[in-house]
Design an enzyme around this catalytic site. Structure first.
Site, PDB file in Angstrom:
ATOM      1  CE  LYS A  86      -3.630   0.389   2.652  1.00 29.17           C
ATOM      2  NZ  LYS A  86      -4.347   0.417   3.963  1.00 29.17           N
TER       3      LYS A  86
HETATM    4  O1  G3P Z   1      -7.306   1.339   5.402  1.00 28.25           O
HETATM    5  C1  G3P Z   1      -7.204   2.695   5.670  1.00 28.25           C
HETATM    6  C2  G3P Z   1      -8.480   3.385   5.867  1.00 28.25           C
HETATM    7  O2  G3P Z   1      -9.415   2.422   6.208  1.00 28.25           O
HETATM    8  C3  G3P Z   1      -8.454   4.514   6.845  1.00 28.25           C
HETATM    9  O3  G3P Z   1      -9.543   4.445   7.672  1.00 28.25           O
HETATM   10  O4  G3P Z   1     -10.810   4.821   9.700  1.00 28.25           O
HETATM   11  O5  G3P Z   1      -8.497   5.699   9.543  1.00 28.25           O
HETATM   12  O6  G3P Z   1     -10.316   6.743   8.213  1.00 28.25           O
HETATM   13  P1  G3P Z   1      -9.799   5.498   8.829  1.00 28.25           P
END
Ligand code: G3P
Length: 226
Positions: A86
């Site tokens: 990633k």
């Molecule tokens: O996988 C990364 C993405 O899910 C970020 O999520 O919850 O940190 O906005 P969040």
């Protein structure tokens, strides 16, 4: 349609691997932080073994091109070439993607908040790109419009990239992402849990069971054969 878990919690993965048509597991440094005191490689190796054929997506942490490439090489050397790397879409991320693509790494573009980032990731030939649904909404970006536009770009250019929408805080956001054209979703296990734990679903299951028992005086269909 593909469903991923956005967690490295082994108990949750073990459980939801049995429940979901699980395509893979995604992680990032914040998710790893939430896992507490883990050994990075040992833990991710355990996740990888647990999910078998499903894909594991691991994020680089460096900020320069060379740091990102070194992170990617280290992840692959330790965990295997099939792991998806990633990489956030900024200038350095795009340069790293270009160089890693030439070496046939599996690539997932991440931290996508805008259409331009998505278009560039598609153009760079990534396998997956992860628009951040809730984070877009937090900054007043219309997430479904961005996803719709990326899906359209993939269709018109016949690109192989898939939209792996991420950053969900509720199931309604997941529904809207799919409606807008996302090919895949990644979410915390709690969001899947919430989506399947509606009282009306359980009420239907219980009502049908009770009607069966009342009618046939048996707790199961198999019970009729005894
Ligand atoms: O996988 C990364 C993405 O899910 C970020 O999520 O919850 O940190 O906005 P969040």
């Amino acid at each position: 349609m593909e469903f991923f878990l956005d967690t490295v919690n082994l108990e949750e993965i073990t459980h939801y691997q049995k429940v979901l048509p699980l395509a893979g597991v995604t992680s990032n440094p914040t998710i790893l932080k939430a896992a507490g005191n883990i050994d990075f490689f040992t833990h991710l190796q355990a996740v990888k073994e647990r999910i078998g054929e499903a894909s594991l997506h691991v994020q680089v942490v460096g900020e320069t091109v060379d740091e990102m490439i070194l992170d990617a090489e280290t992840i692959i050397n330790k965990l295997g070439k099939e792991v998806y790397i990633k990489i956030p879409i900024n200038e350095n991320g795009l340069e790293a993607i270009k160089r890693l693509k030439e070496r046939e790494f599996n690539l997932t573009a991440t931290a996508i908040y805008t259409e331009l980032q998505g278009f560039l990731a598609i153009g760079a030939g990534v396998d997956y790109l992860a628009p951040y649904y809730n984070r877009m909404e937090n900054i007043n970006v219309d997430a479904p419009t961005v996803i719709e536009s990326l899906a359209q770009a993939i269709r018109t250019t016949q690109a192989q990239s898939k939209i792996l929408a991420a950053s969900f805080k509720n199931t309604a956001q997941m529904n809207r992402a799919i409606r807008a054209g996302a090919h895949a979703l990644t979410a915390d296990p709690d969001i899947y849990r919430q989506g399947l734990a509606m009282p009306s679903i359980q009420k239907a299951v219980t009502d049908f069971h009770n009607d069966w028992v009342e009618t046939f005086k048996s707790p199961s269909i198999q019970g009729l054969c005894q």
